[in-house]
Design a protein around this motif. Sequence first.
Motif, PDB file in Angstrom:
ATOM      1  N   GLY A 137       0.788  -1.222   0.000  1.00 52.47           N
ATOM      2  CA  GLY A 137       0.000   0.000   0.000  1.00 52.47           C
ATOM      3  C   GLY A 137       0.818   1.268   0.000  1.00 52.47           C
ATOM      4  O   GLY A 137       0.264   2.370  -0.042  1.00 52.47           O
ATOM      5  N   GLY A 138       2.133   1.148   0.053  1.00 53.10           N
ATOM      6  CA  GLY A 138       2.977   2.335   0.043  1.00 53.10           C
ATOM      7  C   GLY A 138       3.027   3.054   1.372  1.00 53.10           C
ATOM      8  O   GLY A 138       3.196   4.273   1.414  1.00 53.10           O
ATOM      9  N   VAL A 139       2.919   2.328   2.484  1.00 53.83           N
ATOM     10  CA  VAL A 139       2.990   2.952   3.813  1.00 53.83           C
ATOM     11  C   VAL A 139       4.459   3.096   4.213  1.00 53.83           C
ATOM     12  O   VAL A 139       5.192   2.116   4.260  1.00 53.83           O
ATOM     13  CB  VAL A 139       2.215   2.127   4.861  1.00 53.83           C
ATOM     14  N   GLY A 140       4.867   4.311   4.520  1.00 54.85           N
ATOM     15  CA  GLY A 140       6.246   4.567   4.904  1.00 54.85           C
ATOM     16  C   GLY A 140       6.413   4.970   6.350  1.00 54.85           C
ATOM     17  O   GLY A 140       7.529   4.987   6.876  1.00 54.85           O
ATOM     18  N   ALA A 141       5.304   5.337   7.010  1.00 57.37           N
ATOM     19  CA  ALA A 141       5.347   5.697   8.425  1.00 57.37           C
ATOM     20  C   ALA A 141       4.011   5.320   9.050  1.00 57.37           C
ATOM     21  O   ALA A 141       2.967   5.445   8.411  1.00 57.37           O
ATOM     22  CB  ALA A 141       5.608   7.189   8.613  1.00 57.37           C
ATOM     23  N   LEU A 182      11.840   2.121  14.933  1.00 59.24           N
ATOM     24  CA  LEU A 182      11.313   3.070  15.903  1.00 59.24           C
ATOM     25  C   LEU A 182      11.708   4.483  15.489  1.00 59.24           C
ATOM     26  O   LEU A 182      12.871   4.761  15.199  1.00 59.24           O
ATOM     27  CB  LEU A 182      11.857   2.765  17.296  1.00 59.24           C
ATOM     28  N   ALA A 183      10.722   5.380  15.461  1.00 61.17           N
ATOM     29  CA  ALA A 183      10.972   6.772  15.083  1.00 61.17           C
ATOM     30  C   ALA A 183      10.635   7.683  16.250  1.00 61.17           C
ATOM     31  O   ALA A 183       9.581   7.534  16.880  1.00 61.17           O
ATOM     32  CB  ALA A 183      10.139   7.145  13.855  1.00 61.17           C
ATOM     33  N   LEU A 184      11.515   8.618  16.525  1.00 63.92           N
ATOM     34  CA  LEU A 184      11.321   9.579  17.611  1.00 63.92           C
ATOM     35  C   LEU A 184      11.244  11.015  17.100  1.00 63.92           C
ATOM     36  O   LEU A 184      10.973  11.925  17.882  1.00 63.92           O
ATOM     37  CB  LEU A 184      12.464   9.462  18.621  1.00 63.92           C
ATOM     38  N   SER A 185      11.488  11.219  15.809  1.00 61.68           N
ATOM     39  CA  SER A 185      11.556  12.568  15.264  1.00 61.68           C
ATOM     40  C   SER A 185      11.231  12.557  13.781  1.00 61.68           C
ATOM     41  O   SER A 185      11.148  11.499  13.147  1.00 61.68           O
ATOM     42  CB  SER A 185      12.963  13.145  15.467  1.00 61.68           C
ATOM     43  N   ALA A 186      11.083  13.756  13.216  1.00 59.43           N
ATOM     44  CA  ALA A 186      10.846  13.884  11.778  1.00 59.43           C
ATOM     45  C   ALA A 186      12.045  13.365  10.991  1.00 59.43           C
ATOM     46  O   ALA A 186      11.881  12.759   9.918  1.00 59.43           O
ATOM     47  CB  ALA A 186      10.558  15.336  11.429  1.00 59.43           C
ATOM     48  N   SER A 234       8.114   3.923  12.737  1.00 63.93           N
ATOM     49  CA  SER A 234       7.101   3.532  13.714  1.00 63.93           C
ATOM     50  C   SER A 234       7.101   4.498  14.894  1.00 63.93           C
ATOM     51  O   SER A 234       8.048   4.533  15.691  1.00 63.93           O
ATOM     52  CB  SER A 234       7.373   2.107  14.217  1.00 63.93           C
ATOM     53  N   PHE A 235       6.040   5.308  14.976  1.00 69.03           N
ATOM     54  CA  PHE A 235       5.872   6.242  16.083  1.00 69.03           C
ATOM     55  C   PHE A 235       4.949   5.629  17.131  1.00 69.03           C
ATOM     56  O   PHE A 235       3.953   4.975  16.787  1.00 69.03           O
ATOM     57  CB  PHE A 235       5.268   7.558  15.590  1.00 69.03           C
ATOM     58  N   LEU A 236       5.265   5.833  18.397  1.00 69.33           N
ATOM     59  CA  LEU A 236       4.467   5.293  19.494  1.00 69.33           C
ATOM     60  C   LEU A 236       3.465   6.333  19.969  1.00 69.33           C
ATOM     61  O   LEU A 236       3.839   7.428  20.392  1.00 69.33           O
ATOM     62  CB  LEU A 236       5.357   4.873  20.658  1.00 69.33           C
ATOM     63  N   GLY A 237       2.189   5.994  19.902  1.00 67.59           N
ATOM     64  CA  GLY A 237       1.162   6.884  20.408  1.00 67.59           C
ATOM     65  C   GLY A 237      -0.024   6.960  19.470  1.00 67.59           C
ATOM     66  O   GLY A 237       0.050   6.500  18.326  1.00 67.59           O
ATOM     67  N   PRO A 238      -1.107   7.495  20.009  1.00 69.00           N
ATOM     68  CA  PRO A 238      -1.167   8.191  21.286  1.00 69.00           C
ATOM     69  C   PRO A 238      -1.310   7.271  22.490  1.00 69.00           C
ATOM     70  O   PRO A 238      -1.749   6.131  22.364  1.00 69.00           O
ATOM     71  CB  PRO A 238      -2.423   9.056  21.140  1.00 69.00           C
ATOM     72  N   VAL A 239      -0.927   7.816  23.643  1.00 68.04           N
ATOM     73  CA  VAL A 239      -1.290   7.232  24.930  1.00 68.04           C
ATOM     74  C   VAL A 239      -2.428   8.077  25.493  1.00 68.04           C
ATOM     75  O   VAL A 239      -2.579   9.244  25.128  1.00 68.04           O
ATOM     76  CB  VAL A 239      -0.102   7.198  25.924  1.00 68.04           C
TER      77      VAL A 239
END
Length: 367
Positions: free
Chosen positions: A84-88, A137-141, A155-160
Amino acid sequence: MADLQDDPHAAPALPGGPGSLGVPDAPAPAAAATALDRAAALLAVHPVADGCNTLVWTLRQSPYHDIDTPDMGVDTDIPRLRSGGVGAQFWSLLVPPGAPAGDDRTPREADQVVSDTLEQIDVALALVRRYPDGLCLALSADDMADARNRGRIASFLGPVPGRALTGSLGALRAFHALGVRILAPAGAPWAQDGLTAFGHEVVREVNRLAILLDLTGCPPMVACQLAGASKAPVIVSHTGAAALNPHPGNVTDEVLLALRAANGLAMVTFDTARTGDSLHAVADHLDHVRALAGPQCVGLGAGFGTEGDAPRPAGLTDPSGYPKLIAELLERGWPETDLALLTWGNAQRVLRDAEFTARAAQHRRTP
């Protein structure tokens, strides 16, 4: 290293003519590409940054799923994300409404929310560790761009849940240290009927930490107040347009205008209850959000990650359907510059703006 194409304030120009995104705008009739071909080519350069996937909760309940291979028991796996072309991907750490929170040994509801959130974070981190060739795991742009350039899904974690703060900014900082980058105020006592004094402190601290506020599920008045109080852009990670479908989870035109003023982002979901039962209906919601909030404030937050046959719009039953949706928008006349913002650019810009705000805030305020 992040490339220059990820400047959120300028659409990149690639081979194919001035302002082109690498996909010919008007191919010669003899070699005319179909809309689906053009969509696939565009997604190869500007993949989807999906604002909502609930796979973490699904894997917590059914850990036997292997997402490295197509698995018909769940609607998300790495092959279909790539197709599907998902990059994030933003991995939601919320517990679904009505799901049991905690266990009988936890006496207080607040403790249950905290315990359950930590469990969700633990499963999410284990997920990323288990599939290092597919997820990162991604923490920033910058991490988002670097993962794309290395062929990984950022892969960004959230929301909590905002309820998990239990009146403590220390809890917020602890979640940030664990990798969380998105907070959902909906249902939190500090953001139910308007921001309390502690709620204003939360907003200032998320700005200082570059944590995004996700306004999904907030009443319109509270959503507008949060959008106005935050110095960084806010998002709505999965929603539809209430003007087209008055579902309680959809955003009103008032909220869309507030997002526009705050340079925020409304990410349209693929939930039949919110956006209809067809790909065409989802495109209608995207048209409305783009028309009202502007092309710089519209994104995609499908809400995949469920087990079994969840109701999904025809053609969008799993992440591999993204090219079909982009093809539909091309046929509706969306310029490729707007589509590049929809899929990747707007999410990248919101993250970068939040980080800029955090750097400025850290010079002014200590925890």
